[in-house]
Design a protein around this motif. Structure first.
Motif, PDB file in Angstrom:
ATOM      1  N   CYS A  62     -14.363-103.391  17.341  1.00  0.00           N
ATOM      2  CA  CYS A  62     -13.909-103.686  18.912  1.00  0.00           C
ATOM      3  C   CYS A  62     -15.329-104.202  19.515  1.00  0.00           C
ATOM      4  CB  CYS A  62     -13.573-102.291  19.525  1.00  0.00           C
ATOM      5  SG  CYS A  62     -13.350-102.425  21.309  1.00  0.00           S
ATOM      6  N   SER A  67     -15.600-104.536  22.790  1.00  0.00           N
ATOM      7  CA  SER A  67     -15.894-103.831  24.044  1.00  0.00           C
ATOM      8  C   SER A  67     -17.115-103.103  24.093  1.00  0.00           C
ATOM      9  CB  SER A  67     -14.825-103.088  24.595  1.00  0.00           C
ATOM     10  OG  SER A  67     -15.225-102.337  25.655  1.00  0.00           O
ATOM     11  N   CYS A  81     -16.306 -99.163  25.020  1.00  0.00           N
ATOM     12  CA  CYS A  81     -15.293 -98.480  24.123  1.00  0.00           C
ATOM     13  C   CYS A  81     -15.799 -97.400  23.452  1.00  0.00           C
ATOM     14  CB  CYS A  81     -14.420 -99.425  23.478  1.00  0.00           C
ATOM     15  SG  CYS A  81     -13.416 -98.611  22.380  1.00  0.00           S
ATOM     16  N   CYS A  94      -7.744-102.682  19.990  1.00  0.00           N
ATOM     17  CA  CYS A  94      -8.381-101.511  19.741  1.00  0.00           C
ATOM     18  C   CYS A  94      -7.542-100.322  20.023  1.00  0.00           C
ATOM     19  CB  CYS A  94      -9.568-101.498  20.413  1.00  0.00           C
ATOM     20  SG  CYS A  94     -10.584-100.083  20.629  1.00  0.00           S
ATOM     21  N   CYS A 129      -9.508 -98.717  23.226  1.00  0.00           N
ATOM     22  CA  CYS A 129      -9.495 -99.516  24.655  1.00  0.00           C
ATOM     23  C   CYS A 129      -8.449-100.534  24.826  1.00  0.00           C
ATOM     24  CB  CYS A 129     -10.792 -99.891  24.929  1.00  0.00           C
ATOM     25  SG  CYS A 129     -11.062-101.384  23.961  1.00  0.00           S
TER      26      CYS A 129
HETATM   27 ZN   LIG Z   1     -12.296-100.818  21.838  1.00  0.00          ZN
END
Ligand SMILES: [Zn+2]
Length: 380
Positions: A179, A181, A184, A209, A212
Motif C-alpha cells: 500500500c 499510502s 495507512c 488496500c 485504507c
Molecule cells: Zn492502505
C-alpha cells in the motif's frame, strides 16, 4: 420424511440460463415462477415448497422484480437469508426435503457430510419436451482437496471479492502487493508486502488496500506456497499440517534429529501411527509450471528407503495403490495421496492461495506449524 416437499435455492434458480429467458445472463424472478409451476405440475398442486434466497439477490434483480421479491419476503412466502446455502441444507437434512439447485455445495460438504448419501434428493432442472423437468443434479462424494479448494474460493469471494474463476483475479493472487499510502496502518505494519489479500474493485478489478482503500502497487510475483496435510490413515484424524514453498525440499520422518518435519514430536496426536514411520522416510518438494497464479503446482516425492515403505494412492478414493521405488522422484496427480508405513496419510490441501509465505490459521481449526517451528525439531 416429507416425500414431495422441497427447498428451493432461489438465487441459483433466478440466475439459471436454462430457464427462460434462455441464455440471458442476469437474474430473473420470473424463472422462479416457471420452476414452481413445473414442480407443482410434476408433484401435485399442493406439493410444499420452501423458498430461500440470498439477501444479496434483492440488489441484483431489476427494480420492479426487487419490489416483488421484498413483498414476497414480507408476506412470508420467501425467506431472505444472509447466505442461503447453509440454511437450506440444514432444513433439507432435518426435514428430509428435496433440494432444488444446480449447486454441488462443495464448500459445505464438510459441514454436511450426509449429502452424497442423499444424492437422490438433490434435483436440478432442464428443458424437456413438456417444459421444465427435474433430474438428479449429480452430487457425489469428492476428495478432501476439492472441498478445501471450494471453501477457500468461497472465503476469497466473501472476504475480498476475489473470484478465482476469473483470470484477472487469479493474477492478483499471483502477486505480492503493498500500500503506497503514508497514513495507512497496513502500510506501516507491512511496508514490503501486505499479508492480507487486496480487495478487488467491482467496477474495473483494481487491487485495493483492505485497510485504507487506496489502489495498491504490485510488489513482484508471489512464490507458490501449499499446505501439506498429515493424518492417520483410516480414521483421517489430523496429525499436523505444514507449509511447503517452492524451491525447498523438506524431509519427512520421525525423531528429533530430523531436519524437516518431525512426525514424532511430543505433542502430536496418533503416536501409534507415526511410530511406524522411519527417521528419514521421504523427501517432498513442490513442483509445477511457473504460471502467475500457481495453478498446477504438484507434490513431488522421493522415498528414502524407509523400513515400512510408502505407497501412492491415486485420486483420493479410487484407483489402485502402488509402492514407491526408493530413490526415484514421483510427481503426484492433483488428488493423489501418499500412505507412509500403512499408517500415515499425506496429501496437499486444496487451498492454493496464501497471502505471502506465512500460512494463516485455517478457520476449521487444525494444527498449523509455522516454518520456523518445524525447522527446529526439539521443542525443548
Ligand atoms: Zn492502505
Amino acid at each position: 420424511m416429507n416425500a414431495s416437499g422441497a427447498v428451493v435455492d432461489v438465487s441459483n434458480v433466478c440466475w439459471s440460463e436454462r430457464i427462460a429467458p434462455l441464455g440471458e445472463r442476469s437474474p430473473r424472478l420470473g424463472r422462479l415462477d416457471l420452476l414452481c409451476e413445473a414442480w407443482r405440475r410434476s408433484r401435485g398442486e399442493r406439493a410444499p415448497l420452501t423458498l430461500i434466497a440470498d439477501g444479496s439477490l434483492r440488489y441484483q434483480l431489476p427494480r420492479p422484480e426487487r419490489r416483488r421479491l421484498e413483498a414476497m419476503a414480507h408476506a412470508g412466502e420467501i425467506r431472505l437469508a444472509p447466505t442461503a446455502d447453509p440454511e437450506l441444507l440444514s432444513l433439507a437434512r432435518d426435514q428430509g426435503l428435496y433440494v432444488v439447485s444446480r449447486d454441488q455445495f462443495l464448500d459445505l460438504r464438510r459441514a454436511h457430510p450426509w449429502i452424497p448419501s442423499a444424492a437422490a434428493r438433490f434435483l436440478a432442472w432442464q428443458q424437456g419436451p413438456n417444459g421444465l423437468e427435474f433430474v438428479p443434479s449429480g452430487v457425489r462424494d469428492v476428495t478432501e482437496q476439492r472441498k478445501s479448494r471450494a471453501e477457500e474460493a468461497k472465503e476469497l469471494i466473501r472476504g475480498s471479492g476475489i473470484d478465482v474463476r476469473q483470470t484477472a483475479h487469479r493474477e492478483v493472487l499471483g502477486l505480492d502487493w503493498r500500500c503506497p499510502s503514508r497514513s495507512c496502518l497496513h502500510a506501516m505494519l507491512w511496508p514490503e508486502r501486505l499479508l492480507l489479500w487486496p480487495d478487488i474493485a467491482r467496477r474495473d478489478g483494481t487491487a485495493l488496500c483492505p485497510g485504507c482503500g487506496s489502489p495498491l502497487e504490485a510488489a513482484g510475483p508471489r512464490p507458490p506456497v501449499r499446505v501439506v496435510v498429515v493424518s492417520e490413515d483410516g480414521t483421517d484424524g489430523e496429525i499436523l499440517r505444514f507449509p511447503l514453498a517452492s524451491e525447498e525440499s523438506v524431509l519427512v520422518g520421525r525423531g528429533s534429529s530430523t531436519h524437516g518435519v518431525n512426525l514424532a514430536a511430543d505433542d502430536l496426536p496418533h503416536p501409534a501411527a507415526t511410530r511406524r514411520v522411519s527417521r528419514s522416510h521421504l523427501l517432498l518438494r513442490l513442483v509445477g509450471p511457473a504460471t502467475v497464479d500457481h495453478r498446477g503446482t504438484r507434490l513431488a516425492v522421493t522415498e528414502l528407503g524407509s523400513t515400512n515403505g510408502t505407497v501412492l494412492r491415486p485420486s483420493g478414493m479410487r484407483g489402485r495403490t502402488r509402492p514407491l521405488v526408493p530413490g526415484e522422484e514421483t510427481v503426484l496427480g492433483p488428488d493423489d495421496e501418499l500412505v507412509l508405513a500403512d499408517a500415515v496419510r499425506l496429501r496437499l490441501s486444496g487451498r492454493e492461495h496464501f497471502p505471502g509465505d506465512r500460512v494463516l490459521p485455517d478457520p476449521s481449526g487444525p494444527v498449523l506449524v509455522e516454518k520456523t517451528e518445524f525447522e527446529s525439531d526439539d521443542p525443548s
